[in-house]
Enzyme design. Sequence first.
Site, PDB file in Angstrom:
ATOM      1  N   LYS A  13       0.741   0.955  14.304  1.00  0.00           N
ATOM      2  CA  LYS A  13       0.761   2.354  13.900  1.00  0.00           C
ATOM      3  C   LYS A  13      -0.637   2.949  13.786  1.00  0.00           C
ATOM      4  CE  LYS A  13       5.288   1.603  12.378  1.00  0.00           C
ATOM      5  NZ  LYS A  13       6.126   0.835  11.482  1.00  0.00           N
ATOM      6  N   TRP A  18      12.145   1.352   4.298  1.00  0.00           N
ATOM      7  CA  TRP A  18      11.386   0.119   4.486  1.00  0.00           C
ATOM      8  C   TRP A  18      11.325  -0.709   3.219  1.00  0.00           C
ATOM      9  CZ3 TRP A  18      11.333  -1.744   9.003  1.00  0.00           C
ATOM     10  CH2 TRP A  18      11.197  -0.925  10.137  1.00  0.00           C
ATOM     11  N   ASP A  26       3.376  -3.050   1.350  1.00  0.00           N
ATOM     12  CA  ASP A  26       3.603  -2.852   2.778  1.00  0.00           C
ATOM     13  C   ASP A  26       2.901  -1.549   3.146  1.00  0.00           C
ATOM     14  OD1 ASP A  26       4.488  -2.304   5.320  1.00  0.00           O
ATOM     15  OD2 ASP A  26       6.616  -2.162   4.799  1.00  0.00           O
TER      16      ASP A  26
HETATM   17  C1  PLP Z   1       7.115   0.022  11.162  1.00  0.00           C
HETATM   18  C2  PLP Z   1       7.220  -0.453   9.774  1.00  0.00           C
HETATM   19  C3  PLP Z   1       7.687  -1.741   9.460  1.00  0.00           C
HETATM   20  C4  PLP Z   1       8.173  -2.705  10.513  1.00  0.00           C
HETATM   21  O1  PLP Z   1       7.136  -3.125  11.288  1.00  0.00           O
HETATM   22  P1  PLP Z   1       7.344  -4.204  12.451  1.00  0.00           P
HETATM   23  O2  PLP Z   1       5.956  -4.464  12.847  1.00  0.00           O
HETATM   24  O3  PLP Z   1       8.184  -3.548  13.491  1.00  0.00           O
HETATM   25  O4  PLP Z   1       8.017  -5.382  11.860  1.00  0.00           O
HETATM   26  C5  PLP Z   1       7.707  -2.118   8.133  1.00  0.00           C
HETATM   27  N1  PLP Z   1       7.316  -1.290   7.171  1.00  0.00           N
HETATM   28  C6  PLP Z   1       6.871  -0.044   7.428  1.00  0.00           C
HETATM   29  C7  PLP Z   1       6.428   0.830   6.306  1.00  0.00           C
HETATM   30  C8  PLP Z   1       6.819   0.409   8.730  1.00  0.00           C
HETATM   31  O5  PLP Z   1       6.374   1.648   9.003  1.00  0.00           O
END
Ligand code: PLP
Length: 362
Positions: free
Chosen positions: A197, A104, A173
């Site tokens: 999540k 990511w 993030d």
């Molecule tokens: C799932 C995830 C993303 C992407 O998320 P979306 O909502 O599908 O754009 C980005 N960074 C991390 C760490 C993730 O777990």
Amino acid sequence: MTNNRVFNFSAGPSTLPLSVLEEVRDQLVDYDGSGMSLLEMSHRGAHYDAVHTETMALAREVFALPEDFDVVFIQGGATLQFSMVPANLLAGAASVAVVRTGSWSDKALADATEYGSAYVAWDGKPVRYARAPAADEIEVRDGTRYVHVCSNETIEGLRFPEFPDIGVPLVADMSSDIATRELPWELFDLVYGGTQKNLGPAGMALVFLRHRILTSLRQDQGAYLRYGIHVDKDSLYNTPPVFSVWVTGKVLRWIRDSGGLKAMTAAAERRAGTVYEAIDGSDGFYRCPVEPSSRSLTNVVFRLPHEDLEARFLSEAADRDFVGLKGHRSVGGCRASLYNAMPQDGADALAQFMRDFRSRAR
Ligand SMILES: *Cc1c(COP(=O)(O)O)cnc(C)c1O
């Protein structure tokens, strides 16, 4: 538990608190005696306004957000933020340092290079993403506007046990461990995370940003891509993702009423500990490729001695209603995602199954 509920170990979208789902079910068709669903209502009306305002207030409360931070609800998931952060923050000759800890952060790096100068300030690739760096390993150059970190790499299963204090503002993030830990807000200019999540349904990202940075952001882009517009309009510049805001509010209330982030951390440590114990106590039958100090509390990745056994493990797990244990397609293996709504019973049952499987497999 409703009798046909499985243990859902999916990485995202993922398990939600049953009480929240039941509440949504009960309120879905006739919202508050209005004769219509919240999903059918104007986002400028009184019913939705109350939901929106309450979800914002709950986000502030649960995250103990300092006064000088703003909250934004925005569509496009965390992925839009990979572009939006550099598009707004990278003004002039400033550059962004990216700490590459896995897939990511690598994506965040790729998008940042589209907007300016981006460089890798610590690279975990040579160590196969087996750990996060210590603060003094992160090499930041002069003229760096911010350091981008991924607090928890969902695919490789590692996290920053502590956020590095390196004298340059962090942007994080936090998609896969948001609301599982308290945050040292003084280190951050901006924090973002997709909701699907730990916080609610897919379709939205939560962004927290330091109010002061709004005055120095780039403005040379379409309205939706400017943070300032979303802050000014309280995330009602355009039609917000009303379902996501509504359910996220309920999950935030559930988190608050369950003891807040401290309680979420304790539960996450216990759940993850249960599964790591099953791995580490298996005489090498199960292997976690991540060093203990950097292991994720929300995404436990592990391998079995060979792929045939992994296939058998996953198929027998599915027979027991353990859903979503397959590792990400890019890395293979197995992954148990243990987000806030996963009960300890789920971790206990998985660990027991892992021990049983191992004794049968030899
Ligand atoms: C799932 C995830 C993303 C992407 O998320 P979306 O909502 O599908 O754009 C980005 N960074 C991390 C760490 C993730 O777990």
